[in-house]
Design an enzyme around this catalytic site. Structure first.
Site, PDB file in Angstrom:
ATOM      1  N   GLU A  93       0.961  -1.296  -0.124  1.00 32.07           N
ATOM      2  CA  GLU A  93      -0.171   0.101   0.098  1.00 32.07           C
ATOM      3  C   GLU A  93       0.861   1.181   0.028  1.00 32.07           C
ATOM      4  O   GLU A  93       1.873   1.301   0.871  1.00 32.07           O
ATOM      5  CB  GLU A  93      -0.971  -0.033   1.265  1.00 32.07           C
ATOM      6  CG  GLU A  93      -1.667   1.143   1.123  1.00 32.07           C
ATOM      7  CD  GLU A  93      -2.736   1.170   2.353  1.00 32.07           C
ATOM      8  OE1 GLU A  93      -2.371   0.751   3.589  1.00 32.07           O
ATOM      9  OE2 GLU A  93      -3.727   1.980   2.556  1.00 32.07           O
ATOM     10  N   LYS A 107       4.386   0.939  11.304  1.00 35.68           N
ATOM     11  CA  LYS A 107       4.401   2.299  10.658  1.00 35.68           C
ATOM     12  C   LYS A 107       3.907   3.644  11.760  1.00 35.68           C
ATOM     13  O   LYS A 107       4.557   4.591  11.439  1.00 35.68           O
ATOM     14  CB  LYS A 107       3.509   2.350   9.392  1.00 35.68           C
ATOM     15  CG  LYS A 107       4.257   1.910   8.171  1.00 35.68           C
ATOM     16  CD  LYS A 107       3.283   1.891   6.927  1.00 35.68           C
ATOM     17  CE  LYS A 107       3.817   1.129   5.918  1.00 35.68           C
ATOM     18  NZ  LYS A 107       2.758   0.633   4.875  1.00 35.68           N
ATOM     19  N   ARG A 144       4.326 -12.772  10.017  1.00 31.35           N
ATOM     20  CA  ARG A 144       5.331 -11.626   9.767  1.00 31.35           C
ATOM     21  C   ARG A 144       6.562 -11.586  10.427  1.00 31.35           C
ATOM     22  O   ARG A 144       6.602 -12.133  11.492  1.00 31.35           O
ATOM     23  CB  ARG A 144       4.568 -10.452   9.633  1.00 31.35           C
ATOM     24  CG  ARG A 144       4.134  -9.916  11.406  1.00 31.35           C
ATOM     25  CD  ARG A 144       3.353  -8.770  11.545  1.00 31.35           C
ATOM     26  NE  ARG A 144       3.234  -7.921  10.530  1.00 31.35           N
ATOM     27  CZ  ARG A 144       2.290  -6.912  10.071  1.00 31.35           C
ATOM     28  NH1 ARG A 144       1.126  -6.986  10.881  1.00 31.35           N
ATOM     29  NH2 ARG A 144       2.573  -6.014   9.196  1.00 31.35           N
TER      30      ARG A 144
END
Length: 524
Positions: free
Chosen positions: A35, A271, A261
């Site tokens: 994204e 983030k 992950r």
RNA sequence: UGGGGUGUCGCCAAGCGGUAAGGCACGGGACUUUGACUCCCGCAUUCGUAGGUUCGAAUCCUGCCACCCCAGCCA
């Protein structure tokens, strides 16, 4: 890259191999769906490795597809930066470059098709009421009062949504699945929302945007993706992913496979917090060398080879895990050890005066750039009466197995001479500030006499010729072992308070010292 | 208390009924003009736990425990 039957494989590639063997697909086709709402970090490197690696391992294709269905958070600048980082890491999208937004027309058509088939409806419930009617983890939800609208009314309303007749949030298109499903994602999830916002790719062409759960399977299917790898939190979405593929009646059926992950000790991988570090000035920017971003690591001197090796060695599995930073550092050292030219630097200088070296004389010594690679050449290094060595390479009162310099002790200066410490000059606190040493002129490096054994070898720099510089000692940003968990990125989420987060920052992470570079490094 | 996952050495991770790979870390030794690198050697009688099936289980069955994810008109 690795062959699928090489030393490194993982459960995902095993699944793919089985699909190939069973004839469920003939050519592997994967996709990378970042994204464009931030910078890529080391965690993304794993995602790249898994998806690109699968294509590479089976001679397949990789698409790079920007997942840009929410113009609220996305920017063109990120799509450029991301491509740059992926290339730097050493991967190419041989299947092509795509944007999720270029499928908006198809998504729209498919949405109408679902409406026509009675599989989707327009819901007027305000967000808050919709939330309440969704039920809870243990209680089933309630049907929306708008659930049984006629196909005609749904179609009309949906077209008017698209035409811009309604305000943001006024209505939403929902899949008609099952409000009592134990899987909350199947309780009539939203497919389209109204967002009067211009998009970095499509401009003002749309005021309704498809949700990830609707758009992603469509994108995968249209592109002919065979295997769609994503992280564990999407496991619960897989039934919905499959539902969309089937409801839209795609002939092909991409397969979603989830894996854990990457988490790293002492490393922030969210983030949300990385942004906080940048915005509140704890670091100089997204590419600050202490940041776990690919750009930060690049500036820090990490190589793409080392990062790829690290990700591969960390492995791909389904168990939640936190990999030790030591493994990453090992991979970086290992690779740099083979390719980096050697040079000497003193971070915390301690002055050394060679009492028997002729006043004013400077010799030029020739040192190899790499002990194992003569082809990397040699360099000239000045040697004079005054030198700097590392403070920690000298101890007034050394423990038994101290191999470096101490009063009365001898040590070899890398590529130069053997010296003996005769006298220590201390400051008022007793800290050594200068050493008076004698140099054994008969035993210059490379000469016959140099064969004499001394316990240690130190790096050094000529005081008169060295280039002073301000050294920042970059350390991991976090104090403690655990990685900060990825938190929901919701706008008003304040789950982890700021103080807590700041308390975890490592005070050593930005220590400045006055060091000296070997002249050959001055321009670097 | 619903659903979906996961539990094998300090950290990752193979293993898929035949008697615990490998890497990092760590310890010991050799070598060495970076105590680096390299090189040897060592490092889980045991696989969350309790039972069961079997000649034989980390691998099959049952119960229990722990941890992670899900109630965005984010992805």
């Amino acid at each position: 890259m690795q062959e699928a039957n090489g030393a490194h494989t993982n459960f995902i590639w095993e699944i793919i191999r089985q699909d190939l063997d069973a004839g469920r697909c003939s050519q592997v086709h994967t996709r990378l769906p970042p994204e464009p709402n931030g910078w890529l970090h080391i965690g993304h490197a794993k995602n790249i490795y898994v998806n690109a690696g699968a294509a590479l391992a089976f001679g397949g294709l990789l698409n790079l597809r920007f997942d840009d269905t929410n113009p609220t958070k996305e920017e063109q600048a990120f799509v450029d930066g991301i491509q740059n980082d992926i290339r730097w890491l050493g991967y190419e999208w041989n299947g092509g470059l795509f944007f999720g937004s270029s499928y908006f027309p198809q998504c729209y058509e498919l949405a109408e098709k679902l409406i026509l088939g009675g599989k989707a409806y327009v819901c007027d419930l305000p967000q808050e009421e919709m939330r309440q009617m969704r039920g809870t983890l243990t209680a089933p939800g309630q049907n929306s009062p708008y659930r049984d609208r006629s196909v005609e009314e749904n179609l009309d309303l949906f077209r008017r949504m698209r035409a811009g007749e309604f305000a943001n949030g006024a209505r939403v298109l929902r899949a008609k699945i099952d409000m009592a499903s134990p899987n909350i994602n199947m309780r009539d999830p939203a497919l389209y929302r109204i967002l009067h916002l211009s998009h970095h790719q499509t401009g003002d062409a749309w005021c309704i945007y498809p949700m990830y759960d609707f758009a992603h399977p469509i994108q995968d299917a249209i592109e002919g993706i065979t295997h769609s790898m994503c992280s564990l939190e999407y496991e619960d979405h897989r039934p919905l992913y499959n539902w969309v593929i089937e409801a839209c009646e795609f002939p092909n059926h991409p397969r979603q496979i989830e894996y854990a992950r990457l988490n790293l000790t002492r490393t922030i991988m969210s983030k949300r917090y990385l942004r906080k570090l940048v915005e509140e000035g704890y670091v100089a920017g997204w590419d600050d060398p202490r940041m776990p971003t690919l750009a930060g690591m690049r500036r820090r001197g990490y190589t793409p080879e080392a990062i790829r090796d690290f990700v591969e060695r960390a492995g791909v599995a389904k168990a939640d895990s936190v990999v030790e930073l030591a493994l990453l550092e090992h991979c970086v050292r290992e690779h740099l050890g083979t390719v980096a030219a050697r040079a000497m630097v003193v971070l915390r200088p301690l002055k050394v005066t060679l009492t028997n070296w002729p006043e004013g004389q400077t010799d030029t010594l020739t040192l190899e750039n790499h002990p194992d690679h003569p082809e990397m050449g040699e360099r000239q290094v000045a040697f004079g009466k005054q030198l700097y060595i590392e403070q920690e390479d000298f101890l007034i009162d050394p423990p038994k197995k101290f191999f470096r310099l101490f009063p009365g002790g001898e040590v070899r200066l890398k590529g130069a001479y053997i010296i003996r410490c005769d006298e220590v000059i201390q400051d008022a606190d007793g800290n050594p500030v200068e050493l008076k040493c004698t140099v054994d002129l008969s035993r210059k490096s490379g000469s016959e006499g140099a064969a004499r054994k001394v316990k240690g070898t130190l790096h050094w720099v000529s005081a008169a010729d060295a280039v002073p510089f301000e050294a920042r000692l970059y350390e991991p940003l976090l104090n403690d072992e655990a990685a900060v968990e990825e938190d929901a990125e919701g706008a008003e989420n304040t789950a982890i308070d700021k103080k807590d987060f700041i308390a975890r920052l490592n005070p050593e992470s930005l220590t400045t010292v006055q060091g000296f570079l070997e002249p050959s490094l001055a321009q670097a």
